[in-house]
Design an enzyme around this catalytic site. Structure first.
Site, PDB file in Angstrom:
ATOM      1  N   ASP A  36       0.809  -1.227   0.000  1.00  0.00           N
ATOM      2  CA  ASP A  36       0.000   0.000   0.000  1.00  0.00           C
ATOM      3  C   ASP A  36       0.840   1.273   0.000  1.00  0.00           C
ATOM      4  O   ASP A  36       0.310   2.372   0.136  1.00  0.00           O
ATOM      5  CB  ASP A  36      -0.904   0.015   1.244  1.00  0.00           C
ATOM      6  CG  ASP A  36      -2.058  -0.953   1.085  1.00  0.00           C
ATOM      7  OD1 ASP A  36      -2.311  -1.385  -0.053  1.00  0.00           O
ATOM      8  OD2 ASP A  36      -2.700  -1.274   2.099  1.00  0.00           O
ATOM      9  N   HIS A 240      28.574   3.697  -9.328  1.00  0.00           N
ATOM     10  CA  HIS A 240      27.243   4.028  -8.805  1.00  0.00           C
ATOM     11  C   HIS A 240      26.982   3.291  -7.493  1.00  0.00           C
ATOM     12  O   HIS A 240      25.920   2.701  -7.296  1.00  0.00           O
ATOM     13  CB  HIS A 240      26.162   3.711  -9.841  1.00  0.00           C
ATOM     14  CG  HIS A 240      26.203   4.653 -11.008  1.00  0.00           C
ATOM     15  ND1 HIS A 240      25.686   4.354 -12.250  1.00  0.00           N
ATOM     16  CD2 HIS A 240      26.718   5.903 -11.129  1.00  0.00           C
ATOM     17  CE1 HIS A 240      25.880   5.379 -13.063  1.00  0.00           C
ATOM     18  NE2 HIS A 240      26.501   6.333 -12.415  1.00  0.00           N
ATOM     19  N   ASP A 257      29.400  11.586  -3.838  1.00  0.00           N
ATOM     20  CA  ASP A 257      28.743  12.171  -5.016  1.00  0.00           C
ATOM     21  C   ASP A 257      27.301  12.423  -4.612  1.00  0.00           C
ATOM     22  O   ASP A 257      26.510  11.482  -4.492  1.00  0.00           O
ATOM     23  CB  ASP A 257      28.837  11.189  -6.197  1.00  0.00           C
ATOM     24  CG  ASP A 257      28.249  11.755  -7.484  1.00  0.00           C
ATOM     25  OD1 ASP A 257      27.509  12.760  -7.427  1.00  0.00           O
ATOM     26  OD2 ASP A 257      28.529  11.174  -8.552  1.00  0.00           O
ATOM     27  N   ASP A 268      24.840  18.452  -8.712  1.00  0.00           N
ATOM     28  CA  ASP A 268      25.535  17.156  -8.889  1.00  0.00           C
ATOM     29  C   ASP A 268      27.020  17.394  -8.613  1.00  0.00           C
ATOM     30  O   ASP A 268      27.758  17.841  -9.495  1.00  0.00           O
ATOM     31  CB  ASP A 268      25.294  16.650 -10.319  1.00  0.00           C
ATOM     32  CG  ASP A 268      25.920  15.287 -10.567  1.00  0.00           C
ATOM     33  OD1 ASP A 268      26.401  14.649  -9.602  1.00  0.00           O
ATOM     34  OD2 ASP A 268      25.927  14.858 -11.738  1.00  0.00           O
ATOM     35  N   HIS A 347      34.730   6.273 -17.512  1.00  0.00           N
ATOM     36  CA  HIS A 347      33.498   7.006 -17.869  1.00  0.00           C
ATOM     37  C   HIS A 347      33.859   8.312 -18.576  1.00  0.00           C
ATOM     38  O   HIS A 347      35.026   8.662 -18.708  1.00  0.00           O
ATOM     39  CB  HIS A 347      32.621   7.256 -16.642  1.00  0.00           C
ATOM     40  CG  HIS A 347      33.251   8.075 -15.537  1.00  0.00           C
ATOM     41  ND1 HIS A 347      33.369   9.440 -15.600  1.00  0.00           N
ATOM     42  CD2 HIS A 347      33.800   7.708 -14.348  1.00  0.00           C
ATOM     43  CE1 HIS A 347      33.936   9.891 -14.487  1.00  0.00           C
ATOM     44  NE2 HIS A 347      34.229   8.851 -13.717  1.00  0.00           N
ATOM     45  N   HIS A 351      28.110  15.466 -18.346  1.00  0.00           N
ATOM     46  CA  HIS A 351      26.803  15.315 -18.974  1.00  0.00           C
ATOM     47  C   HIS A 351      26.058  16.633 -18.803  1.00  0.00           C
ATOM     48  O   HIS A 351      26.417  17.449 -17.955  1.00  0.00           O
ATOM     49  CB  HIS A 351      26.032  14.154 -18.333  1.00  0.00           C
ATOM     50  CG  HIS A 351      26.021  14.197 -16.821  1.00  0.00           C
ATOM     51  ND1 HIS A 351      25.163  14.994 -16.103  1.00  0.00           N
ATOM     52  CD2 HIS A 351      26.808  13.581 -15.900  1.00  0.00           C
ATOM     53  CE1 HIS A 351      25.401  14.842 -14.803  1.00  0.00           C
ATOM     54  NE2 HIS A 351      26.410  14.000 -14.647  1.00  0.00           N
ATOM     55  N   HIS A 358      21.044  13.601 -15.265  1.00  0.00           N
ATOM     56  CA  HIS A 358      21.599  13.398 -16.611  1.00  0.00           C
ATOM     57  C   HIS A 358      20.593  14.034 -17.551  1.00  0.00           C
ATOM     58  O   HIS A 358      19.632  13.396 -17.977  1.00  0.00           O
ATOM     59  CB  HIS A 358      21.791  11.906 -16.922  1.00  0.00           C
ATOM     60  CG  HIS A 358      22.881  11.294 -16.091  1.00  0.00           C
ATOM     61  ND1 HIS A 358      23.171   9.958 -16.112  1.00  0.00           N
ATOM     62  CD2 HIS A 358      23.767  11.848 -15.213  1.00  0.00           C
ATOM     63  CE1 HIS A 358      24.186   9.710 -15.278  1.00  0.00           C
ATOM     64  NE2 HIS A 358      24.561  10.844 -14.722  1.00  0.00           N
ATOM     65  N   GLU A 381      33.573  16.084 -14.483  1.00  0.00           N
ATOM     66  CA  GLU A 381      33.778  15.112 -13.411  1.00  0.00           C
ATOM     67  C   GLU A 381      34.752  13.991 -13.750  1.00  0.00           C
ATOM     68  O   GLU A 381      34.384  12.822 -13.765  1.00  0.00           O
ATOM     69  CB  GLU A 381      32.433  14.509 -13.007  1.00  0.00           C
ATOM     70  CG  GLU A 381      31.565  14.013 -14.161  1.00  0.00           C
ATOM     71  CD  GLU A 381      30.270  13.358 -13.658  1.00  0.00           C
ATOM     72  OE1 GLU A 381      30.371  12.477 -12.783  1.00  0.00           O
ATOM     73  OE2 GLU A 381      29.189  13.719 -14.144  1.00  0.00           O
ATOM     74  N   TYR A 385      40.159   5.438 -10.901  1.00  0.00           N
ATOM     75  CA  TYR A 385      39.662   4.325 -10.095  1.00  0.00           C
ATOM     76  C   TYR A 385      40.650   3.175 -10.233  1.00  0.00           C
ATOM     77  O   TYR A 385      40.730   2.524 -11.288  1.00  0.00           O
ATOM     78  CB  TYR A 385      38.264   3.917 -10.576  1.00  0.00           C
ATOM     79  CG  TYR A 385      37.355   5.115 -10.722  1.00  0.00           C
ATOM     80  CD1 TYR A 385      36.649   5.632  -9.641  1.00  0.00           C
ATOM     81  CD2 TYR A 385      37.259   5.792 -11.959  1.00  0.00           C
ATOM     82  CE1 TYR A 385      35.852   6.760  -9.766  1.00  0.00           C
ATOM     83  CE2 TYR A 385      36.468   6.923 -12.095  1.00  0.00           C
ATOM     84  CZ  TYR A 385      35.767   7.406 -10.998  1.00  0.00           C
ATOM     85  OH  TYR A 385      34.989   8.524 -11.130  1.00  0.00           O
ATOM     86  N   ARG A 402      37.076  11.021  -7.562  1.00  0.00           N
ATOM     87  CA  ARG A 402      36.382  11.794  -8.600  1.00  0.00           C
ATOM     88  C   ARG A 402      36.171  13.192  -8.036  1.00  0.00           C
ATOM     89  O   ARG A 402      35.965  13.356  -6.831  1.00  0.00           O
ATOM     90  CB  ARG A 402      35.038  11.141  -8.966  1.00  0.00           C
ATOM     91  CG  ARG A 402      34.224  11.936  -9.981  1.00  0.00           C
ATOM     92  CD  ARG A 402      33.101  11.134 -10.666  1.00  0.00           C
ATOM     93  NE  ARG A 402      32.018  10.739  -9.780  1.00  0.00           N
ATOM     94  CZ  ARG A 402      31.829   9.519  -9.316  1.00  0.00           C
ATOM     95  NH1 ARG A 402      32.635   8.543  -9.663  1.00  0.00           N
ATOM     96  NH2 ARG A 402      30.828   9.255  -8.510  1.00  0.00           N
ATOM     97  N   GLU A 404      33.834  16.552  -9.097  1.00  0.00           N
ATOM     98  CA  GLU A 404      32.754  16.933 -10.026  1.00  0.00           C
ATOM     99  C   GLU A 404      32.193  18.296  -9.672  1.00  0.00           C
ATOM    100  O   GLU A 404      31.820  18.547  -8.527  1.00  0.00           O
ATOM    101  CB  GLU A 404      31.627  15.893  -9.959  1.00  0.00           C
ATOM    102  CG  GLU A 404      30.388  16.281 -10.774  1.00  0.00           C
ATOM    103  CD  GLU A 404      29.330  15.186 -10.825  1.00  0.00           C
ATOM    104  OE1 GLU A 404      29.205  14.426  -9.841  1.00  0.00           O
ATOM    105  OE2 GLU A 404      28.639  15.095 -11.851  1.00  0.00           O
TER     106      GLU A 404
HETATM  107  N1  GLY Z   1      25.673  11.469  -9.858  1.00  0.00           N
HETATM  108  C1  GLY Z   1      25.641  10.881 -11.129  1.00  0.00           C
HETATM  109  C2  GLY Z   1      26.677  11.462 -11.973  1.00  0.00           C
HETATM  110  O1  GLY Z   1      27.571  12.104 -11.493  1.00  0.00           O
HETATM  111  O2  GLY Z   1      26.628  11.363 -13.167  1.00  0.00           O
HETATM  112 MN    MN Z   2      27.574  13.046  -9.640  1.00  0.00          MN
HETATM  113 MN    MN Z   3      27.407  13.819 -12.793  1.00  0.00          MN
END
Ligand code: GLY
Ligand code: MN
Ligand code: MN
Length: 433
Positions: A36, A240, A257, A268, A347, A351, A358, A381, A385, A402, A404
């Site tokens: 529910d 992630h 992050d 972000d 990566h 973005h 995104h 970013e 790694y 990272r 960003e």
């Molecule tokens: N937090 C997702 C990214 O940095 O793309």
């Molecule tokens: Mn991010």
């Molecule tokens: Mn990002």
């Protein structure tokens, strides 16, 4: 959001659509969490972009040039019984008075009314494939109109993807949108500072996450823009990672992050910090390679440069750094050509950022990277790694870094919206001391 934004956006869309057309956009359905219990509803970004209407079970229709009104909302009726259980509803009156609809109908009447609005139009702006149930309804209405075409009814000839038109509009942020994004970035940066001050050996990753969410909420953000990533040590190498359920260990780094959603706009930000407040020499070396790559990538964000230039700048600095410390061997140019950096940097460098973390918008036009233009917002970013220990000296192993930031393209260059979040080694150490 400034109320004048929504009619301005609808006018833009109508200018693109032209006469003899209709746009149909259902809001996101409610998602069940379990039995529910539903997840808190969050409107579809395109739906919100055009309407500002926050309720589920609603459909927006735009008919340029319609004499009785161009902007129609279908939504739930007022119902005292239901409102006692589930909260207020604007109803049809509220849809018009509060949210500026020209006309509003009960959502239960959609099946009776929408075919009449589709009839006689040449083009339907609708995106197939987002919502299977609504797609079936739309196909049914269009097929019915076709069936009756022998009796003189005119059925639409073209279905055009509405999302694509809206994506292009959303890519360029207005003054009001930039203001909201600046606020989202400021709030996110403040939460990162709080997390830095809170972090200690022995805390759980989710305790750090709790500090962040607390800070988002007390600054008017009811939600994060995406699940926060709080990864200590080797968890920082999982791009992630959202389990956030391990204890923070001495001499590890912590990758955070996290970004707030403010008035439907996302922050972000990623920062990487030493759990015990002091980078080791090896951590500092790796960190400063990523930082230099990030600065070079931000440097490449300016009007006239294309989308991929900041990625190329980051890859070059990262590869040079990896060669300097012996993690890659060979000539920088050929290592870049062979993409050898991908073992440690898998990566891309950013973005688009907006209502969706995104965000929407094409990255290429006719197979060429898109030129950056003022009003676009993107993330920068880069990271490193070091996960696979094969051939890697012990000092570098299991380290994830990272950095960003959120960056607005301006007339002359760029503006880092998230600049309040410290990223120099000595700044971070001073904050954590
Ligand atoms: N937090 C997702 C990214 O940095 O793309
Ligand atoms: Mn991010
Ligand atoms: Mn990002």
């Amino acid at each position: 959001m400034n109320k004048a934004e929504f009619p301005r956006r609808r006018r833009h869309l109508m200018d693109v659509m032209g006469a003899d057309s209709i746009a149909v956009l259902p809001n996101a359905p409610v998602a069940t969490r379990n039995r529910d219990v539903d997840f808190p509803h969050r409107s579809d970004s395109n739906f919100h972009y055009l309407s500002g209407f926050p309720e589920p079970e609603s459909v927006l229709v735009i008919v340029p040039g319609r004499p009785h009104g161009e902007y129609i909302l279908f939504c739930r009726e007022r119902n005292i019984e239901k409102e006692i259980w589930d909260g207020y509803r604007a109803g049809q009156q509220g849809a018009c008075d509060i949210y500026g609809a020209d006309d509003a109908y009960p959502i239960d009447d959609l099946d009776d009314i929408l075919p009449g609005l589709l009839e006689g139009k040449e083009r339907v702006y609708y995106t197939m494939g987002n919502q299977a149930v609504f797609d079936q309804q739309m196909i049914g209405w269009l097929n019915n109109l076709r069936k009756f075409s022998r009796q003189g009814m005119h059925s639409p000839n073209e279905i055009i993807e509405l999302d694509h038109v809206l994506n292009e509009l959303r890519l360029f942020k207005s003054g009001a949108e930039i203001k909201a994004m600046r606020r989202a970035a400021e709030i996110s940066a403040a939460a990162h500072i709080r997390a830095m001050q809170f972090t200690q050996v022995g805390k759980w990753e989710y305790e750090v996450e709790a500090e962040i969410i607390h800070d988002f909420m007390r600054h008017d953000c009811r939600s994060a823009a995406y699940p926060s990533i709080v990864g200590g040590g080797e968890n920082g190498c999982i791009l992630h990672y959202i389990e956030n359920n391990k204890k923070l260990k001495n001499n590890d780094l912590l990758l955070i992050d996290a970004g707030a959603e403010y008035d439907y706009y996302a922050g972000d930000i990623t920062r990487t910090l030493p759990v015990n407040g002091k980078f080791t020499a090896s951590q500092k070396t790796l960190y400063n390679i990523v930082l230099a790559a990030q600065k070079a990538a931000i440097e490449a964000v300016k009007p006239g440069n294309h989308w991929n230039q900041s990625h190329e700048a980051a890859v070059r600095v990262l590869t040079e750094g990896l060669v300097d410390i012996g993690l890659l061997k060979g000539k920088v140019n050929s290592l870049i050509k062979q993409e050898k950096y991908r073992k440690f940097y898998m990566h891309r460098t950013g973005h688009w950022l907006g209502m969706d973390v995104h965000d929407v918008g094409d990255y290429k036009i006719n197979d060429n990277w898109r030129q950056l233009e003022p009003g676009m917002v993107l993330t920068v970013e880069p990271g490193l790694y070091i996960r696979d220990p094969k051939g890697v000296a012990k000092q570098w192993q299991f380290t994830g870094i990272r950095i960003e930031d959120d960056v607005l393209v301006t007339q002359t260059g760029c503006d880092v919206l998230s600049k309040d979040a410290p990223k120099e080694v000595d700044e971070i150490e001073a904050l954590m001391a």
